[in-house]
Design an enzyme around this catalytic site. Sequence first.
Site, short mmCIF file in Angstrom:
data_model
loop_
_atom_site.label_atom_id
_atom_site.label_comp_id
_atom_site.label_asym_id
_atom_site.label_seq_id
_atom_site.Cartn_x
_atom_site.Cartn_y
_atom_site.Cartn_z
N TYR A 91 52.69 20.12 -43.76
CA TYR A 91 51.30 20.53 -43.55
C TYR A 91 50.98 21.81 -44.33
O TYR A 91 49.97 22.45 -44.05
CB TYR A 91 51.03 20.74 -42.07
CG TYR A 91 51.13 19.47 -41.23
CD1 TYR A 91 50.18 18.45 -41.37
CD2 TYR A 91 52.16 19.28 -40.32
CE1 TYR A 91 50.26 17.29 -40.62
CE2 TYR A 91 52.25 18.13 -39.55
CZ TYR A 91 51.29 17.14 -39.70
OH TYR A 91 51.37 15.98 -38.95
N ASP A 150 60.25 17.74 -33.56
CA ASP A 150 61.52 17.35 -34.18
C ASP A 150 62.30 18.53 -34.76
O ASP A 150 63.46 18.68 -34.45
CB ASP A 150 61.28 16.26 -35.22
CG ASP A 150 61.29 14.89 -34.57
OD1 ASP A 150 62.25 14.61 -33.83
OD2 ASP A 150 60.34 14.12 -34.75
N HIS A 393 57.71 15.91 -48.11
CA HIS A 393 56.65 14.95 -47.86
C HIS A 393 55.44 15.67 -47.29
O HIS A 393 55.51 16.83 -46.89
CB HIS A 393 57.12 13.87 -46.89
CG HIS A 393 57.57 14.43 -45.59
ND1 HIS A 393 58.89 14.68 -45.29
CD2 HIS A 393 56.87 14.85 -44.51
CE1 HIS A 393 58.97 15.20 -44.09
NE2 HIS A 393 57.77 15.32 -43.60
N TYR A 478 44.61 14.14 -37.08
CA TYR A 478 44.71 15.14 -36.01
C TYR A 478 45.04 16.51 -36.59
O TYR A 478 44.84 17.54 -35.95
CB TYR A 478 45.76 14.72 -34.96
CG TYR A 478 47.17 15.22 -35.18
CD1 TYR A 478 48.03 14.60 -36.08
CD2 TYR A 478 47.66 16.32 -34.47
CE1 TYR A 478 49.33 15.07 -36.27
CE2 TYR A 478 48.96 16.78 -34.65
CZ TYR A 478 49.78 16.15 -35.56
OH TYR A 478 51.07 16.62 -35.75
N ARG A 479 45.48 16.54 -37.83
CA ARG A 479 46.00 17.75 -38.45
C ARG A 479 46.26 17.38 -39.89
O ARG A 479 46.49 16.21 -40.20
CB ARG A 479 47.31 18.06 -37.73
CG ARG A 479 48.16 19.20 -38.19
CD ARG A 479 49.42 19.17 -37.33
NE ARG A 479 50.33 20.26 -37.63
CZ ARG A 479 51.54 20.38 -37.09
NH1 ARG A 479 51.98 19.47 -36.24
NH2 ARG A 479 52.30 21.40 -37.39
C1 FAD Z 1 60.85 16.20 -40.88
C2 FAD Z 1 59.74 16.87 -40.13
C3 FAD Z 1 59.48 16.53 -38.81
C4 FAD Z 1 58.44 17.14 -38.12
N1 FAD Z 1 58.24 16.80 -36.82
C5 FAD Z 1 57.26 17.41 -36.13
C6 FAD Z 1 57.06 17.09 -34.75
O1 FAD Z 1 57.81 16.33 -34.15
N2 FAD Z 1 56.01 17.70 -34.13
C7 FAD Z 1 55.20 18.60 -34.75
O2 FAD Z 1 54.28 19.12 -34.13
N3 FAD Z 1 55.41 18.93 -36.04
C8 FAD Z 1 56.40 18.37 -36.74
N4 FAD Z 1 56.62 18.73 -38.05
C9 FAD Z 1 55.71 19.70 -38.69
C10 FAD Z 1 56.19 21.18 -38.59
O3 FAD Z 1 57.48 21.30 -39.13
C11 FAD Z 1 56.19 21.74 -37.18
O4 FAD Z 1 54.93 21.53 -36.57
C12 FAD Z 1 56.50 23.23 -37.12
O5 FAD Z 1 56.78 23.63 -35.80
C13 FAD Z 1 55.35 24.11 -37.66
O6 FAD Z 1 55.88 25.28 -38.15
P1 FAD Z 1 55.84 26.67 -37.34
O7 FAD Z 1 56.09 26.39 -35.90
O8 FAD Z 1 56.75 27.59 -38.05
O9 FAD Z 1 54.33 27.10 -37.50
P2 FAD Z 1 53.71 28.09 -38.58
O10 FAD Z 1 54.01 27.58 -39.95
O11 FAD Z 1 54.10 29.49 -38.30
O12 FAD Z 1 52.19 27.93 -38.20
C14 FAD Z 1 51.45 26.79 -38.46
C15 FAD Z 1 50.03 27.21 -38.83
O13 FAD Z 1 49.38 27.74 -37.69
C16 FAD Z 1 48.62 28.93 -38.02
N5 FAD Z 1 49.21 30.07 -37.31
C17 FAD Z 1 50.53 30.25 -37.10
N6 FAD Z 1 50.74 31.33 -36.37
C18 FAD Z 1 49.54 31.87 -36.11
C19 FAD Z 1 49.14 33.00 -35.36
N7 FAD Z 1 50.02 33.75 -34.73
N8 FAD Z 1 47.81 33.28 -35.29
C20 FAD Z 1 46.91 32.48 -35.91
N9 FAD Z 1 47.24 31.38 -36.62
C21 FAD Z 1 48.55 31.07 -36.71
C22 FAD Z 1 48.73 29.10 -39.52
O14 FAD Z 1 47.62 28.54 -40.17
C23 FAD Z 1 49.98 28.33 -39.88
O15 FAD Z 1 49.91 27.80 -41.17
C24 FAD Z 1 57.65 18.12 -38.76
C25 FAD Z 1 57.92 18.47 -40.09
C26 FAD Z 1 58.96 17.86 -40.76
C27 FAD Z 1 59.24 18.28 -42.17
#
Ligand code: FAD
Length: 533
Positions: A91, A150, A393, A478-479
């Site tokens: 994303y 995941d 991806h 959804y996203r």
């Molecule tokens: C193989 C694979 C499987 C995955 N499976 C899942 C799954 O099962 N479920 C799922 O939900 N996702 C999944 N993902 C997507 C992603 O990896 C996860 O959602 C991951 O937890 C998001 O990264 P993060 O928690 O570090 O969020 P971040 O990258 O830190 O934040 C996501 C976004 O939220 C906003 N943000 C973050 N923090 C703040 C803040 N403090 N204040 C304001 N805005 C903010 C920003 O715009 C940021 O870009 C998957 C990805 C891969 C590659």
Amino acid sequence: MRVPPGVTSKDFSDAIKRWEEAVGREWVFTSDEDVDLYRDSYSPFWHEDLEPIPSAAVAPNTAEQVQAVVKIANEHRIPLWTISTGKNLGYGGSAPLLGGSVVLDLKRMDRVLEVNDKNHYALVEPGVSYFDLYRYIQDRGLKLWIDVPDPGWGSLIGNALDRGGGYTPLRDHFDAHCGMEVVQANGDIVRTGMGALPGSKTWQQYRYGFGPYVNGIFSQSNFGVVTKMGFWLLPEPEGFKSGNVLVQRHDDLVPLIETLNYVMNSNIVQGTTTIGSPLLMSRAAAQTASGAGGSALVMSPGGPSVEDLEKIGREQNLAYWNCELNFYGPPKVVEAEWEYAKEKYSSIPGVKFIDGPTYTLPYDPKDVDKLPKRQFGIPSLTIFGLMGRSEGHMWFSPIIPMTGEAVFEAQRVFGQAYHDMGVPAINQIFVFPSSFFPRSFVILCGFPIYHDVEKNRRSREVFKGLVKAAAEHGWGEYRTHTAFMDTVSDVYSYNDHALRRLHETIKDAVDPNGILSPGRCGVWPKHLRKART
Ligand SMILES: Cc1cc2nc3c(=O)[nH]c(=O)nc-3n(C[C@H](O)[C@H](O)[C@H](O)COP(=O)(O)OP(=O)(O)OC[C@H]3O[C@@H](n4cnc5c(N)ncnc54)[C@H](O)[C@@H]3O)c2cc1C
């Protein structure tokens, strides 16, 4: 050193100096070597000038430091892009949408502030990962479960703010939050819900507080920087059971899902369920092995008819559809719930059931690797092994109604869209829907990224074509990846984009200089609105 768009080198140097004073020199990153670490490692713009590369990164350690950083950015009109742990792979990763933005990296703020095992909640900072909270709970022997996506290395806050999901009864992560602390663009700190009451005793127990409930506007948005967030946790269940329901004919999907709705919305079945098809999966596997690819999951024009497929299913003894049901609760209860679900499904002629094991909990930590980790809220990185080796991806993830008819329509619509766009079978990405969020299905298709400019351009075109095809049938994502935020926002256009106008009105009020995450989810500040593609 790169400079953010619309900012002079002198202003940027001044801001950097002041950020260094505010957070410490070692926490302001400007060298290409450091800043490159914030690029999206799954970027669909590899080797193209379009790749949005940040100009710098700043990593504060407290809410007060966040305030200072944001105030300085606001004075100099420097665009920031907030991340918590920055693992948003598929994303956009940790990279901004607007090239040259400064990444506001909150992963140093990694304190678990409170875990309550009587009312079952946690209050955490943005840098707290699923692994961190899980370890915190395990180290103290607390009888609590978390819900995990995941990849376990992401943060509760980043994931919930992007409205991510997991697998247990608390799988809708934004829905499971309770109370926020937010730094606004002018540096002011606000606490939402009961947190607005000084000395509140129920910030993480009662969501709404008094007056308009504003929390939603901080998710998938650019209206503030969240520095604390509460999450409801699951009391450790006494047992867990799963069971599989298999039906033989194509049209059996309709009652299979109708009954799923009933048992899920009655809270008998809990957590995420994915629809599967042993028959179509076996055909897809055979096609992939022969190099033809995964088109077996969509209904392509000119492909085999339903009657042909049912005949193959009978010959090979493969069910047309299946779904796995999960039950959480005392062993006696989960056994009874499974028996009840079987009773409900037994009206479908030829239905078969496969009993899964019943687990009596708590589990022994030594057995963790033998457990269904994601259903148990145990963080891991196993998914990266399962996805195989690739250059990454991007997720195409439309929401469709939770009905058999909608699944058939999705198979047809996406099959036709691929066909119309001339996409060869091997590149027709499709998966079956999951109940990642209550009451609807999401189809999570991972489009591969290449280190090949032409292939990525084509992939982006196809992705946009699918967004359009979905919207024409009433389905929206959804996203989405930062690369498609305008594309997706464009289809949420009821009443000539009334929702976008509302978002922009709020944006102008809460962030008049437009410094927070410009362009996130299609919301641009006034001075950049013309830049929308
Ligand atoms: C193989 C694979 C499987 C995955 N499976 C899942 C799954 O099962 N479920 C799922 O939900 N996702 C999944 N993902 C997507 C992603 O990896 C996860 O959602 C991951 O937890 C998001 O990264 P993060 O928690 O570090 O969020 P971040 O990258 O830190 O934040 C996501 C976004 O939220 C906003 N943000 C973050 N923090 C703040 C803040 N403090 N204040 C304001 N805005 C903010 C920003 O715009 C940021 O870009 C998957 C990805 C891969 C590659």
